[in-house]
Scaffold this motif. Structure first.
Motif, PDB file in Angstrom:
ATOM      1  N   GLU A   1      -6.676   6.106 -15.236  1.00  0.00           N
ATOM      2  CA  GLU A   1      -5.636   6.298 -14.232  1.00  0.00           C
ATOM      3  C   GLU A   1      -5.975   7.565 -13.474  1.00  0.00           C
ATOM      4  OE1 GLU A   1      -1.180   5.800 -14.809  1.00  0.00           O
ATOM      5  OE2 GLU A   1      -1.355   7.985 -14.647  1.00  0.00           O
TER       6      GLU A   1
ATOM      7  N   GLY B   1      -3.889   5.451  -9.104  1.00  0.00           N
ATOM      8  CA  GLY B   1      -4.895   4.403  -9.033  1.00  0.00           C
ATOM      9  C   GLY B   1      -5.290   3.993 -10.439  1.00  0.00           C
ATOM     10  N   HIS B   2      -5.624   2.730 -10.619  1.00  0.00           N
ATOM     11  CA  HIS B   2      -5.978   2.219 -11.942  1.00  0.00           C
ATOM     12  C   HIS B   2      -7.329   1.513 -11.903  1.00  0.00           C
ATOM     13  CE1 HIS B   2      -1.604   2.704 -12.065  1.00  0.00           C
ATOM     14  NE2 HIS B   2      -1.819   3.038 -13.322  1.00  0.00           N
TER      15      HIS B   2
ATOM     16  N   ALA C   1     -10.697   3.363 -10.622  1.00  0.00           N
ATOM     17  CA  ALA C   1      -9.391   3.996 -10.414  1.00  0.00           C
ATOM     18  C   ALA C   1      -9.390   4.817  -9.128  1.00  0.00           C
ATOM     19  CB  ALA C   1      -9.033   4.875 -11.617  1.00  0.00           C
TER      20      ALA C   1
ATOM     21  N   ASP D   1      -9.206   2.498  -6.175  1.00  0.00           N
ATOM     22  CA  ASP D   1      -7.834   2.012  -6.012  1.00  0.00           C
ATOM     23  C   ASP D   1      -6.970   3.097  -5.376  1.00  0.00           C
ATOM     24  OD1 ASP D   1      -5.572   0.295  -6.287  1.00  0.00           O
ATOM     25  OD2 ASP D   1      -5.071   1.249  -8.196  1.00  0.00           O
ATOM     26  N   LEU D   2      -7.122   4.326  -5.836  1.00  0.00           N
ATOM     27  CA  LEU D   2      -6.377   5.454  -5.276  1.00  0.00           C
ATOM     28  C   LEU D   2      -6.727   5.636  -3.800  1.00  0.00           C
ATOM     29  CD1 LEU D   2      -4.468   7.851  -5.792  1.00  0.00           C
ATOM     30  CD2 LEU D   2      -6.485   9.170  -6.438  1.00  0.00           C
TER      31      LEU D   2
ATOM     32  N   ARG E   1      -7.770   3.366  -1.679  1.00  0.00           N
ATOM     33  CA  ARG E   1      -7.157   2.274  -0.925  1.00  0.00           C
ATOM     34  C   ARG E   1      -5.676   2.556  -0.649  1.00  0.00           C
ATOM     35  NH1 ARG E   1      -3.737  -1.151  -2.106  1.00  0.00           N
ATOM     36  NH2 ARG E   1      -3.845  -0.789  -4.337  1.00  0.00           N
ATOM     37  N   GLN E   2      -4.984   3.049  -1.669  1.00  0.00           N
ATOM     38  CA  GLN E   2      -3.562   3.353  -1.507  1.00  0.00           C
ATOM     39  C   GLN E   2      -3.339   4.491  -0.514  1.00  0.00           C
ATOM     40  OE1 GLN E   2      -1.291   3.758  -5.188  1.00  0.00           O
ATOM     41  NE2 GLN E   2      -2.940   2.672  -6.251  1.00  0.00           N
TER      42      GLN E   2
END
Length: 91
Positions: A27, A40-41, A65, A68-69, A71-72
């Motif tokens: 995470e 993010g994961h 992770a 993903d972070l 992208r967010q």
């Protein structure tokens, strides 16, 4: 005028193993001074026939992770651009 900001990212890793297989979860957490708080994961799995090299699982899970972070955070920026300009942002 010069401004410096610091955003810190915390990485939390956990590993579960059962027999010859293992799973690593990561995470990545971002809490900025501007009030942005995102998580993010990422996950990596060790196949039972793979060599036991935990660092590889850590690296893959953390990279996923962080992706993903990222992208967010890009989505937050896109929404902010749209809110301030009235025009949707296209990456």
């Amino acid at each position: 005028m010069h401004t410096t900001k610091r955003w810190n990212i915390d990485i939390l890793l956990s590993e579960e193993s059962e027999g010859d297989s293992a799973r690593t979860m990561a995470e990545a957490g971002l809490d900025s001074q501007d009030g942005v708080g995102l998580r993010g994961h990422g996950m990596a799995r060790k196949h039972p026939t793979d060599d036991d090299v935990p660092e590889i699982g850590d690296e893959l899970a953390v990279s996923r992770a962080l992706a993903d972070l990222s992208r967010q955070l890009r989505q937050v920026a896109a929404e902010d651009i749209s809110d301030h300009t009235g025009t949707p942002w296209r990456p």
